[in-house]
Design a protein around this motif. Structure first.
Motif, short mmCIF file in Angstrom:
data_model
loop_
_atom_site.label_atom_id
_atom_site.label_comp_id
_atom_site.label_asym_id
_atom_site.label_seq_id
_atom_site.Cartn_x
_atom_site.Cartn_y
_atom_site.Cartn_z
N GLU A 189 -13.67 3.31 -18.64
CA GLU A 189 -15.02 3.03 -19.10
C GLU A 189 -15.30 1.53 -19.14
O GLU A 189 -16.41 1.09 -18.83
CB GLU A 189 -15.24 3.64 -20.49
CG GLU A 189 -15.29 5.15 -20.48
CD GLU A 189 -16.38 5.69 -19.59
OE1 GLU A 189 -17.56 5.44 -19.89
OE2 GLU A 189 -16.05 6.35 -18.58
N THR A 239 -22.44 4.76 -22.35
CA THR A 239 -21.88 6.11 -22.53
C THR A 239 -22.74 7.17 -21.87
O THR A 239 -22.23 8.10 -21.24
CB THR A 239 -21.72 6.42 -24.02
OG1 THR A 239 -22.96 6.22 -24.69
CG2 THR A 239 -20.67 5.53 -24.66
N SER A 250 -22.44 7.08 -17.99
CA SER A 250 -21.13 7.53 -17.52
C SER A 250 -21.06 9.04 -17.45
O SER A 250 -20.58 9.61 -16.45
CB SER A 250 -20.04 7.00 -18.46
OG SER A 250 -18.77 7.43 -18.04
N TYR A 259 -14.89 7.33 -24.59
CA TYR A 259 -16.24 6.92 -24.18
C TYR A 259 -16.78 5.81 -25.09
O TYR A 259 -17.41 4.86 -24.62
CB TYR A 259 -17.19 8.11 -24.22
CG TYR A 259 -17.09 9.02 -23.02
CD1 TYR A 259 -17.41 8.55 -21.74
CD2 TYR A 259 -16.67 10.34 -23.14
CE1 TYR A 259 -17.32 9.37 -20.64
CE2 TYR A 259 -16.57 11.17 -22.03
CZ TYR A 259 -16.90 10.69 -20.78
OH TYR A 259 -16.80 11.51 -19.68
N GLY A 273 -18.57 1.81 -24.65
CA GLY A 273 -19.83 1.40 -25.25
C GLY A 273 -19.67 0.23 -26.21
O GLY A 273 -20.45 -0.72 -26.19
N GLY A 294 -23.61 4.24 -28.97
CA GLY A 294 -22.68 4.83 -28.01
C GLY A 294 -22.52 6.32 -28.26
O GLY A 294 -22.47 7.12 -27.33
N ILE A 320 -23.50 9.53 -25.87
CA ILE A 320 -22.68 10.70 -25.53
C ILE A 320 -23.50 11.97 -25.67
O ILE A 320 -23.48 12.85 -24.81
CB ILE A 320 -21.42 10.75 -26.41
CG1 ILE A 320 -20.51 9.55 -26.12
CG2 ILE A 320 -20.65 12.06 -26.17
CD1 ILE A 320 -19.30 9.46 -27.04
#
Length: 267
Positions: free
Chosen positions: A27, A90, A93, A120, A124, A165, A169
């Motif tokens: 990441e 995040t 991704s 993740y 972030g 972040g 997600i």
């Protein structure tokens, strides 16, 4: 096998540090590979915001909470850039992996839901910290604005990055297409960031709008960061810290539940 570890299992009796470190490294390397977009662009955008608002409003606005308008504005813009980039890291991704069909490469390795969340979040938070450092250096060099309370400032930058972040997600899991992600960003994240005291003190708002603003967790993150950078704030920094920690834990718990159940990730 010993210690309750089974090949192919989603859960371990101990933390899978190798897998967690690999995901976190991926990441971080993902956004560092395009640093002009992920780090340089936020610095330029923050500089333009400060320049435009200072020229257009600064001379007529006067002092805000005992400091110049530019000084008051700077920490808010810094924190807004931090949270927007943490969210983008995040969410992009996950949604890119879903669109490209390679999300299975992340779900198949023996990583628990908690380890996925932490992996993740590492990207972030890392991106948020680097953006904060770049903008903070710019504020010091060009405006002479230092950091009054470094520990408070760092705490709120980390909290803000972790909170947004975590929201990223959630958004990445929910969105199956780029236009769905764009809708979440444009109609939820951006309004919350802009209507959170970034450009004004809540004392200047009508009572109803001021009360509504206090239900926005991003307000407390930006207000806390402002206290850390210039030493003034609309609310008690301890209250802001408590709201930030609580909001981050709630968001991360929801993300953990969604990943554990494979919500909108598994066919």
């Amino acid at each position: 096998m010993a210690d309750g570890v089974k090949m192919g299992a989603r859960r371990f009796g101990r933390v899978n540090w190798l897998g967690l470190g690999t995901l976190a490294s991926r990441e971080v390397r993902r956004f560092m590979a395009v640093w002009t977009q992920t780090l340089l662009a936020p610095l330029v955008t923050a500089g333009l915001f400060l320049l435009i608002f200072t020229i257009a409003i600064g001379p007529r606005r006067g002092d805000v909470m005992g400091v110049s308008f530019t000084t008051f504005l700077a920490p808010g813009i810094l924190m807004m850039a931090v949270i927007q980039n943490a969210f983008a890291n995040t969410s992009s991704s996950i949604v890119i992996s879903k669109v490209q069909g390679n999300i299975v490469d992340t779900l198949m390795p023996p990583l628990s839901a908690g380890e996925l969340v932490l992996g993740y979040l590492a990207g972030g938070v890392g991106r948020g910290l680097l953006v904060a450092m770049a903008i903070g250096l710019g504020l010091l060099v060009f405006l002479g604005i230092g950091i009054q309370h470094p520990v408070w400032a760092l705490s709120f930058v980390i909290l803000g990055s972790a909170f947004l972040g975590g929201l990223g997600i959630l958004a990445g899991i929910y969105a199956n297409k780029f236009d769905q992600m764009a809708a979440i960003t444009n109609f939820i994240v951006t309004p919350l960031a802009f209507l959170s005291g970034t450009f004004y003190s809540v004392d200047a708002l009508p009572p109803v709008l001021g009360a509504i603003t206090h239900f926005n967790p991003i307000f407390y993150l930006i207000d806390g960061a402002r206290y850390g950078v210039i030493g003034v704030s609309d609310s008690n920094p301890l209250l802001s810290l408590g709201v930030g920690v609580g909001s981050t834990l709630v968001v991360c718990l929801i993300a953990w539940l969604m990943l554990a159940r494979g919500y909108r990730l598994k066919a």
